[in-house]
Design a protein around this motif. Structure first.
Motif, mmCIF file in Angstrom:
data_model
loop_
_atom_site.group_PDB
_atom_site.id
_atom_site.type_symbol
_atom_site.label_atom_id
_atom_site.label_comp_id
_atom_site.label_asym_id
_atom_site.label_seq_id
_atom_site.Cartn_x
_atom_site.Cartn_y
_atom_site.Cartn_z
ATOM 1 N N UNK A 207 -4.596 -0.547 -21.632
ATOM 2 C CA UNK A 207 -5.857 -0.682 -22.350
ATOM 3 C C UNK A 207 -6.746 -1.630 -21.555
ATOM 4 N N UNK A 208 -8.051 -1.324 -21.517
ATOM 5 C CA UNK A 208 -8.967 -2.124 -20.703
ATOM 6 C C UNK A 208 -8.920 -3.604 -21.062
ATOM 7 N N UNK A 237 -10.959 1.127 -23.716
ATOM 8 C CA UNK A 237 -10.629 2.276 -22.864
ATOM 9 C C UNK A 237 -9.112 2.358 -22.762
ATOM 10 N N UNK A 238 -8.586 3.402 -23.390
ATOM 11 C CA UNK A 238 -7.138 3.584 -23.480
ATOM 12 C C UNK A 238 -6.699 4.629 -22.450
ATOM 13 N N UNK A 239 -5.813 4.218 -21.580
ATOM 14 C CA UNK A 239 -5.299 5.147 -20.562
ATOM 15 C C UNK A 239 -4.018 5.801 -21.066
ATOM 16 N N UNK A 240 -4.007 7.132 -21.008
ATOM 17 C CA UNK A 240 -2.843 7.898 -21.453
ATOM 18 C C UNK A 240 -2.349 8.765 -20.294
ATOM 19 N N UNK A 241 -1.072 8.662 -20.035
ATOM 20 C CA UNK A 241 -0.468 9.505 -19.004
ATOM 21 C C UNK A 241 -0.007 10.811 -19.643
ATOM 22 N N UNK A 242 -0.617 11.891 -19.204
ATOM 23 C CA UNK A 242 -0.285 13.223 -19.726
ATOM 24 C C UNK A 242 0.578 13.933 -18.686
ATOM 25 N N UNK A 243 1.740 14.356 -19.093
ATOM 26 C CA UNK A 243 2.651 15.027 -18.163
ATOM 27 C C UNK A 243 2.962 16.444 -18.622
ATOM 28 N N UNK A 244 2.749 17.404 -17.703
ATOM 29 C CA UNK A 244 3.199 18.781 -17.918
ATOM 30 C C UNK A 244 4.510 18.922 -17.165
ATOM 31 N N UNK A 245 5.564 19.251 -17.870
ATOM 32 C CA UNK A 245 6.913 19.225 -17.285
ATOM 33 C C UNK A 245 7.138 20.274 -16.207
ATOM 34 N N UNK A 246 6.264 21.299 -16.174
ATOM 35 C CA UNK A 246 6.468 22.372 -15.207
ATOM 36 C C UNK A 246 7.415 23.427 -15.755
ATOM 37 N N UNK A 249 8.524 28.216 -12.231
ATOM 38 C CA UNK A 249 7.613 28.619 -11.161
ATOM 39 C C UNK A 249 6.504 27.609 -10.869
ATOM 40 N N UNK A 250 6.432 26.562 -11.654
ATOM 41 C CA UNK A 250 5.386 25.561 -11.459
ATOM 42 C C UNK A 250 5.979 24.157 -11.428
ATOM 43 N N UNK A 251 5.429 23.318 -10.567
ATOM 44 C CA UNK A 251 5.870 21.934 -10.456
ATOM 45 C C UNK A 251 5.404 21.128 -11.668
ATOM 46 N N UNK A 252 6.023 19.988 -11.856
ATOM 47 C CA UNK A 252 5.559 19.053 -12.878
ATOM 48 C C UNK A 252 4.294 18.366 -12.369
ATOM 49 N N UNK A 253 3.482 17.908 -13.306
ATOM 50 C CA UNK A 253 2.262 17.201 -12.920
ATOM 51 C C UNK A 253 1.925 16.160 -13.976
ATOM 52 N N UNK A 254 1.518 14.998 -13.508
ATOM 53 C CA UNK A 254 1.087 13.935 -14.407
ATOM 54 C C UNK A 254 -0.359 13.575 -14.102
ATOM 55 N N UNK A 255 -1.148 13.472 -15.146
ATOM 56 C CA UNK A 255 -2.557 13.113 -14.981
ATOM 57 C C UNK A 255 -2.890 12.024 -15.990
ATOM 58 N N UNK A 256 -3.554 11.000 -15.541
ATOM 59 C CA UNK A 256 -3.950 9.908 -16.429
ATOM 60 C C UNK A 256 -5.382 10.131 -16.909
ATOM 61 N N UNK A 257 -5.548 10.126 -18.206
ATOM 62 C CA UNK A 257 -6.883 10.296 -18.785
ATOM 63 C C UNK A 257 -7.294 8.999 -19.478
ATOM 64 N N UNK A 258 -8.565 8.814 -19.593
ATOM 65 C CA UNK A 258 -9.087 7.621 -20.272
ATOM 66 C C UNK A 258 -9.769 8.043 -21.566
ATOM 67 N N UNK A 259 -9.230 7.551 -22.664
ATOM 68 C CA UNK A 259 -9.797 7.803 -23.985
ATOM 69 C C UNK A 259 -10.600 6.569 -24.396
ATOM 70 N N UNK A 260 -11.858 6.755 -24.677
ATOM 71 C CA UNK A 260 -12.703 5.635 -25.092
ATOM 72 C C UNK A 260 -12.724 5.548 -26.615
ATOM 73 N N UNK A 261 -12.226 4.423 -27.129
ATOM 74 C CA UNK A 261 -12.160 4.208 -28.573
ATOM 75 C C UNK A 261 -13.208 3.142 -28.936
ATOM 76 N N UNK A 262 -14.144 3.545 -29.760
ATOM 77 C CA UNK A 262 -15.190 2.625 -30.187
ATOM 78 C C UNK A 262 -14.964 2.256 -31.651
ATOM 79 N N UNK A 263 -14.697 1.004 -31.861
ATOM 80 C CA UNK A 263 -14.477 0.494 -33.232
ATOM 81 C C UNK A 263 -15.783 -0.132 -33.714
ATOM 82 N N UNK A 264 -16.334 0.471 -34.770
ATOM 83 C CA UNK A 264 -17.607 -0.033 -35.313
ATOM 84 C C UNK A 264 -17.495 -0.312 -36.790
#
Length: 264
Positions: A207-208, A237-246, A249-264
């Motif tokens: 988290x940021x 800014x919350x970073x989440x590691x998203x993993x597709x196991x594969x 016929x396809x390799x595994x892949x991990x991608x980090x996305x940033x979710x912006x959470x605004x608390x008001x």
């Protein structure tokens, strides 16, 4: 009075040396000796030799002797050419592929040293079934005709890159709700994910504002983000590691996305 000297009719003994050859692509000519008992006859004077045509390929060949001069009669002797025993080199072009859903059929070249063998005549080539999914497939070449032996080579189909696409979203959370309870945000609200190959899993990366990381929790299976109660107003800014196991016929892949959470 006149008299006539007639040829002597004999049954000659014929020897061939050698009487067996191994195929090498050249015409074979054995040494021929013809005997009358213990006497060696002379070619051209006592007999003529007739060699069969070819004498290159595997098979049995008959040498014919026709006596002449003071001798009468004929005889035959045979020699053999046997297959060359060898382990051929099997060359695949290409030998390596990446999965794309299509059947893979490489060009197959079978060689004995520098000599390229002829499919169907010198060898039979067997391609394995499938050849579509990622994996290793053995191509076999079994020699025949003038050659004896077998060889093989492998087709390798590598897994393709995972096509996972993942992007974080911006989501708003009511500060008033967080005063009394935690708020659960579904994956659909926080992330846009498509084209994933294989089972998805999720992990909180960071988290940021580090000291507030304890206020966030990510469900490993469904990707839901829980914002715990009492989190103060602000933008996180919350970073989440998203993993597709594969898959197979396809390799595994991990991608980090940033979710912006605004608390008001």
């Amino acid at each position: 009075a006149a008299f006539e000297i007639v040829p002597i009719a004999i049954e000659p003994r014929v020897t061939l040396s050698p009487a067996a050859f191994t195929y090498d692509g050249t015409a074979k000519v054995p040494k021929v000796e013809v005997w009358d008992g213990e006497s060696v006859l002379v070619e051209g004077t006592d007999y003529d030799i007739a060699l069969p045509d070819g004498r290159k390929n595997v098979g049995t060949y008959t040498v014919t002797i026709a006596l002449k001069g003071i001798y009468a009669g004929s005889a035959n002797a045979t020699f053999e050419i046997t297959a060359k025993e060898t382990t051929p080199t099997v060359v695949l072009s290409p030998a390596k592929y990446t999965y794309n859903g299509a059947v893979k059929t490489p060009k197959v070249t079978v060689k004995d040293g520098a000599d390229v063998l002829v499919a169907g005549e010198d060898c039979d080539i067997t391609l394995p079934g499938g050849r579509k999914d990622a994996g290793t497939y053995k191509v076999k070449a079994v020699l025949k005709g003038n050659y004896s032996g077998s060889g093989s080579a492998n087709i390798t189909i590598a897994k393709a890159a995972n096509t996972l696409v993942a992007k974080g979203k911006t989501v708003k959370v009511s500060a008033s709700k967080l005063k009394s309870k935690s708020v659960k945000l579904t994956r659909k609200k926080t992330m846009k994910i498509s084209k994933a190959k294989g089972t998805l899993s999720y992990k909180l990366g960071g988290v940021s504002k580090k000291k507030f990381k304890k206020y966030f929790k990510v469900n490993a299976k469904n990707g839901a983000i829980t914002v715990k109660k009492n989190l103060k107003k602000g933008t996180y800014k919350v970073k989440v590691k998203v993993k597709a196991a594969g898959t197979k016929n396809y390799k595994a892949k991990t991608k980090t996305v940033t979710v912006t959470v605004r608390v008001k």
